[in-house]
Design a protein around this motif. Structure first.
Motif, PDB file in Angstrom:
ATOM      1  N   GLY A  46       0.790  -1.219   0.000  1.00  0.00           N
ATOM      2  CA  GLY A  46       0.000   0.000   0.000  1.00  0.00           C
ATOM      3  C   GLY A  46       0.821   1.267   0.000  1.00  0.00           C
ATOM      4  O   GLY A  46       0.293   2.344  -0.136  1.00  0.00           O
ATOM      5  N   ARG A  47       2.137   1.181   0.164  1.00  0.00           N
ATOM      6  CA  ARG A  47       2.946   2.383   0.180  1.00  0.00           C
ATOM      7  C   ARG A  47       3.386   2.720  -1.241  1.00  0.00           C
ATOM      8  O   ARG A  47       3.542   1.857  -2.083  1.00  0.00           O
ATOM      9  CB  ARG A  47       4.141   2.250   1.098  1.00  0.00           C
ATOM     10  N   ARG A  48       3.591   3.976  -1.474  1.00  0.00           N
ATOM     11  CA  ARG A  48       3.958   4.425  -2.816  1.00  0.00           C
ATOM     12  C   ARG A  48       5.462   4.321  -2.995  1.00  0.00           C
ATOM     13  O   ARG A  48       6.221   4.723  -2.137  1.00  0.00           O
ATOM     14  CB  ARG A  48       3.472   5.840  -3.030  1.00  0.00           C
ATOM     15  N   GLU A  49       5.878   3.770  -4.106  1.00  0.00           N
ATOM     16  CA  GLU A  49       7.288   3.624  -4.419  1.00  0.00           C
ATOM     17  C   GLU A  49       7.580   4.411  -5.692  1.00  0.00           C
ATOM     18  O   GLU A  49       6.759   4.471  -6.594  1.00  0.00           O
ATOM     19  CB  GLU A  49       7.629   2.152  -4.633  1.00  0.00           C
ATOM     20  N   VAL A  50       8.762   5.014  -5.745  1.00  0.00           N
ATOM     21  CA  VAL A  50       9.164   5.798  -6.902  1.00  0.00           C
ATOM     22  C   VAL A  50      10.296   5.061  -7.592  1.00  0.00           C
ATOM     23  O   VAL A  50      11.328   4.782  -6.983  1.00  0.00           O
ATOM     24  CB  VAL A  50       9.616   7.209  -6.478  1.00  0.00           C
ATOM     25  N   VAL A  51      10.096   4.730  -8.870  1.00  0.00           N
ATOM     26  CA  VAL A  51      11.111   4.034  -9.650  1.00  0.00           C
ATOM     27  C   VAL A  51      11.993   5.084 -10.312  1.00  0.00           C
ATOM     28  O   VAL A  51      11.501   5.969 -11.014  1.00  0.00           O
ATOM     29  CB  VAL A  51      10.451   3.125 -10.714  1.00  0.00           C
ATOM     30  N   VAL A  52      13.296   5.006 -10.035  1.00  0.00           N
ATOM     31  CA  VAL A  52      14.253   5.973 -10.556  1.00  0.00           C
ATOM     32  C   VAL A  52      15.407   5.232 -11.228  1.00  0.00           C
ATOM     33  O   VAL A  52      15.612   4.048 -10.980  1.00  0.00           O
ATOM     34  CB  VAL A  52      14.799   6.881  -9.424  1.00  0.00           C
ATOM     35  N   PRO A  53      16.182   5.922 -12.051  1.00  0.00           N
ATOM     36  CA  PRO A  53      17.373   5.287 -12.633  1.00  0.00           C
ATOM     37  C   PRO A  53      18.390   4.925 -11.548  1.00  0.00           C
ATOM     38  O   PRO A  53      18.399   5.521 -10.468  1.00  0.00           O
ATOM     39  CB  PRO A  53      17.944   6.362 -13.567  1.00  0.00           C
ATOM     40  N   LEU A  54      19.247   3.958 -11.850  1.00  0.00           N
ATOM     41  CA  LEU A  54      20.208   3.444 -10.872  1.00  0.00           C
ATOM     42  C   LEU A  54      21.127   4.539 -10.343  1.00  0.00           C
ATOM     43  O   LEU A  54      21.398   4.614  -9.149  1.00  0.00           O
ATOM     44  CB  LEU A  54      21.026   2.309 -11.496  1.00  0.00           C
ATOM     45  N   ARG A  55      21.612   5.403 -11.195  1.00  0.00           N
ATOM     46  CA  ARG A  55      22.533   6.471 -10.777  1.00  0.00           C
ATOM     47  C   ARG A  55      21.857   7.413  -9.777  1.00  0.00           C
ATOM     48  O   ARG A  55      22.443   7.800  -8.771  1.00  0.00           O
ATOM     49  CB  ARG A  55      23.025   7.250 -12.006  1.00  0.00           C
ATOM     50  N   LEU A  56      20.615   7.779 -10.047  1.00  0.00           N
ATOM     51  CA  LEU A  56      19.878   8.646  -9.140  1.00  0.00           C
ATOM     52  C   LEU A  56      19.583   7.923  -7.827  1.00  0.00           C
ATOM     53  O   LEU A  56      19.662   8.517  -6.748  1.00  0.00           O
ATOM     54  CB  LEU A  56      18.577   9.118  -9.780  1.00  0.00           C
ATOM     55  N   TYR A  57      19.291   6.632  -7.892  1.00  0.00           N
ATOM     56  CA  TYR A  57      19.047   5.841  -6.683  1.00  0.00           C
ATOM     57  C   TYR A  57      20.272   5.835  -5.776  1.00  0.00           C
ATOM     58  O   TYR A  57      20.154   5.989  -4.566  1.00  0.00           O
ATOM     59  CB  TYR A  57      18.653   4.416  -7.061  1.00  0.00           C
ATOM     60  N   LYS A  58      21.448   5.642  -6.378  1.00  0.00           N
ATOM     61  CA  LYS A  58      22.686   5.638  -5.590  1.00  0.00           C
ATOM     62  C   LYS A  58      22.918   6.994  -4.934  1.00  0.00           C
ATOM     63  O   LYS A  58      23.310   7.075  -3.768  1.00  0.00           O
ATOM     64  CB  LYS A  58      23.879   5.273  -6.474  1.00  0.00           C
ATOM     65  N   THR A  59      22.669   8.064  -5.671  1.00  0.00           N
ATOM     66  CA  THR A  59      22.851   9.413  -5.134  1.00  0.00           C
ATOM     67  C   THR A  59      21.884   9.667  -3.982  1.00  0.00           C
ATOM     68  O   THR A  59      22.279  10.186  -2.925  1.00  0.00           O
ATOM     69  CB  THR A  59      22.636  10.461  -6.240  1.00  0.00           C
ATOM     70  N   ILE A  60      20.625   9.305  -4.171  1.00  0.00           N
ATOM     71  CA  ILE A  60      19.623   9.487  -3.115  1.00  0.00           C
ATOM     72  C   ILE A  60      20.011   8.697  -1.878  1.00  0.00           C
ATOM     73  O   ILE A  60      19.934   9.196  -0.750  1.00  0.00           O
ATOM     74  CB  ILE A  60      18.225   9.071  -3.618  1.00  0.00           C
ATOM     75  N   THR A  61      20.432   7.447  -2.079  1.00  0.00           N
ATOM     76  CA  THR A  61      20.784   6.592  -0.948  1.00  0.00           C
ATOM     77  C   THR A  61      21.966   7.139  -0.169  1.00  0.00           C
ATOM     78  O   THR A  61      21.943   7.202   1.067  1.00  0.00           O
ATOM     79  CB  THR A  61      21.089   5.165  -1.440  1.00  0.00           C
ATOM     80  N   VAL A  62      23.004   7.561  -0.870  1.00  0.00           N
ATOM     81  CA  VAL A  62      24.204   8.074  -0.198  1.00  0.00           C
ATOM     82  C   VAL A  62      23.897   9.338   0.588  1.00  0.00           C
ATOM     83  O   VAL A  62      24.206   9.438   1.782  1.00  0.00           O
ATOM     84  CB  VAL A  62      25.335   8.319  -1.227  1.00  0.00           C
TER      85      VAL A  62
END
Length: 137
Positions: A46-62
């Protein structure tokens, strides 16, 4: 000019259906592969997930992890200073610094919690896998 729309966002809306934002698609077609990147989708939880490119995912995570760690640790340090290592009487507590410390802790936690909504197209969702049995024995 290439204009793409998601399957539930057509220009010709003959049914009069409006997306309510609930995450459930009212149309009978299942074209989930046609979704554009960075579009929120709802998982089975039920939670919303945002699919992003791998490079952006790594940046967000870091950066979100860095901000969360600095916020939480900094918040505890400020709270510790405000309460004199939890040894101060109530009249000696610096209320403004204590509120700032608690606010930093909350901001760090919210930052980390928000960053967990992002995933890449290559990432699967373990909650959606049906090949695992739910029995505990």
């Amino acid at each position: 000019m290439d204009h793409r729309t998601a399957p539930d966002e057509t220009d010709d809306d003959s049914d009069g259906d409006v997306d309510s934002g609930s995450g459930f698609d009212s149309s009978s077609s299942s074209n989930s592969n046609d979704r554009t990147e960075m579009e929120p989708e709802s998982g089975t939880s039920g939670r919303r997930e945002v699919v992003v490119p791998l490079r952006l995912y790594k940046t967000i995570t870091v950066f979100s992890t860095l901000i969360a760690v600095v916020g939480i640790l900094g918040g505890f340090i400020v709270l510790d200073v405000a309460t004199n290592r939890a040894q101060a009487d109530f009249s000696e507590v610096n209320i403004a610094a204590a509120i700032l410390g608690v606010g930093m802790i909350v901001a760090g936690a919210v930052t980390y919690a928000f960053s967990t909504r992002f995933r890449t197209t290559e990432m699967g969702n373990a909650k959606d896998d049906t090949d695992e049995h739910s029995d505990n024995g």
